[in-house]
Design an enzyme around this catalytic site. Structure first.
Site, PDB file in Angstrom:
ATOM      1  CD  GLU A  16      -6.380  -4.088  -4.616  1.00 35.63           C
ATOM      2  OE1 GLU A  16      -6.300  -4.824  -4.983  1.00 35.63           O
ATOM      3  OE2 GLU A  16      -6.774  -2.689  -4.977  1.00 35.63           O
ATOM      4  CG  HIS A  69      -2.457   1.518   1.054  1.00 32.07           C
ATOM      5  ND1 HIS A  69      -2.026   2.616   1.832  1.00 32.07           N
ATOM      6  CD2 HIS A  69      -3.687   0.728   0.869  1.00 32.07           C
ATOM      7  CE1 HIS A  69      -2.949   3.043   1.011  1.00 32.07           C
ATOM      8  NE2 HIS A  69      -4.631   2.364   0.720  1.00 32.07           N
TER       9      HIS A  69
END
Length: 394
Positions: free
Chosen positions: A333, A280
């Site tokens: 996700e 991320h």
């Protein structure tokens, strides 16, 4: 040279000497009361509350109220807000009549394409005016209209693309349960509806990401609220921003069983391929959204969850072995895909479902930006050939 000229010249020279990181990483562009992401701590919040704790303890409508009105509702305010927002789920008749044609015209793309067509129609039909010319109370009503309509549009377009009749929204169902009802045509199991609701809450807002910043740039021009949301949708549709929880599931499908995890992972890492669902741009520790969604998934149990947990551990261990110091952790996700799969959402609706939550955060940011009349107008550093060059004659 007069004083104004000297001031302008000095400002120009200062602009040329400012060192700006690529992508504006770390650059503070405004003040906000809506929330923040503290990447090194693995923490993010909506206003003064932990976003994860809100997802664990409150409803989506509560968080929606918090973002728009600035405070969590009590029981009476919760009921009043539900009564205020639920009727807005129904689309104007003139807009609903166009949905079959829009679904057909965008059949080769995503439902995002259709949503970007429909939202300006909702704004025009609802008499949305430029934010610059609209009173604060009316801005909030426009924000509610758009946020309430997005799940209806997404579900209707999804069904029309499959030759099914759209399902009318129900006022008696909460936001998440109504969304699942409109998608599948049946009232959802409460546990699955709650899982989707918690996912939606966890993705309402997440700092000044690309789509939120886009929404605020458009809002700063004084444009209408629907236009700003459409711009945010355009940013979210990019694969480098919106992501694709379904791709994380594709990874699990490809691995198939725990005994195949190590060779599959090693082959991809050594080939320099990206493993979806990991890493991320902000977090330097575990994504708190992933941690919460893992707990939800484990509550469902089953082979898919067991495989996901094993693969997650092996990916982290192998990445640490082969890419030491990278600190790549699971992002939202990975388990979002698992939870939505278990909740009965079609895979092509995973990212649109993300938008059904984020539209509330976009709207709150648009309202906050609209209160500031200063247009966002950064500068660029020119790096081309030195001007002025003589214009060649033909």
């Amino acid at each position: 040279m007069d004083t104004a000229g000297r001031t302008a010249g000095k400002a120009t020279r200062e602009l040329r000497t400012i060192e700006v990181p690529r992508g504006l990483a770390g650059v503070v562009v405004t003040d906000t009361r809506l929330g923040d992401v503290r990447g090194r701590e693995g923490f993010y919040h909506y206003r003064q509350y932990s976003a994860v704790e809100l997802a664990e303890k409150r409803t989506f409508e509560d968080v929606w109220h918090l973002m728009l009105e600035g405070a969590l509702p009590d029981a009476a305010q919760r009921a009043a807000f539900a009564a205020r927002t639920a009727p807005r789920r129904r689309l104007p008749a003139e807009v609903a009549a166009l949905l079959p044609a829009i679904a057909k015209a965008t059949a080769e793309g995503s439902v995002f394409d259709g949503l970007r067509v429909v939202l300006p129609l909702i704004g025009a039909s609802g008499g949305f005016r430029p934010l610059y010319d609209t009173a604060p109370d009316r801005r909030i009503e426009d924000a509610i209209t758009v946020s309430a309509a997005v799940p209806t549009v997404l579900a209707a377009l999804h069904r029309l693309r499959r030759g099914l009749t759209p399902v009318e929204p129900r006022d008696d169902l909460p936001y998440a349960a109504n969304y699942l009802y409109m998608l599948n045509g049946a009232e959802p199991d409460p546990a699955r509806a709650r899982a989707v609701e918690q996912y939606l809450i966890s993705t309402v807002d997440h700092g000044f990401n690309a789509s939120t910043f886009t929404a605020r740039v458009i809002a700063s021009t004084g444009a209408d609220l629907a236009s700003a949301v459409v711009g945010a949708l355009g940013a979210l549709s990019g694969p480098l921003h919106g992501g694709a929880p379904s791709r994380a599931l594709d990874t699990l499908d490809a691995i198939g069983s725990p005994d195949r995890a190590d060779p599959w992972i090693r082959e991809r890492v050594l080939a320099g391929e990206r493993i979806m669902g990991f890493g991320h741009p902000v977090y330097r520790t575990e994504d708190p959204r992933s941690r919460m969604l893992r707990t939800i998934a484990e509550g469902f149990g089953g082979p898919l969850v067991e495989l996901a947990v094993v693969v997650e551990r092996r990916i982290i261990d192998i990445l640490e072995e082969l890419k030491p110091g990278r600190q790549l952790h699971t992002n939202v996700e990975y388990y979002a895909g698992v939870v939505m799969e278990l909740a009965g959402l079609p895979r092509d609706m995973f990212t649109p479902t993300f938008a059904a939550a984020r539209v509330v955060g976009w709207s709150a940011n648009i309202l906050e930006q609209a209160a500031d009349s200063k247009i966002i107008r950064p500068s660029a550093r020119y790096v081309g050939a030195p001007p002025p060059q003589p214009v060649p004659e033909i």
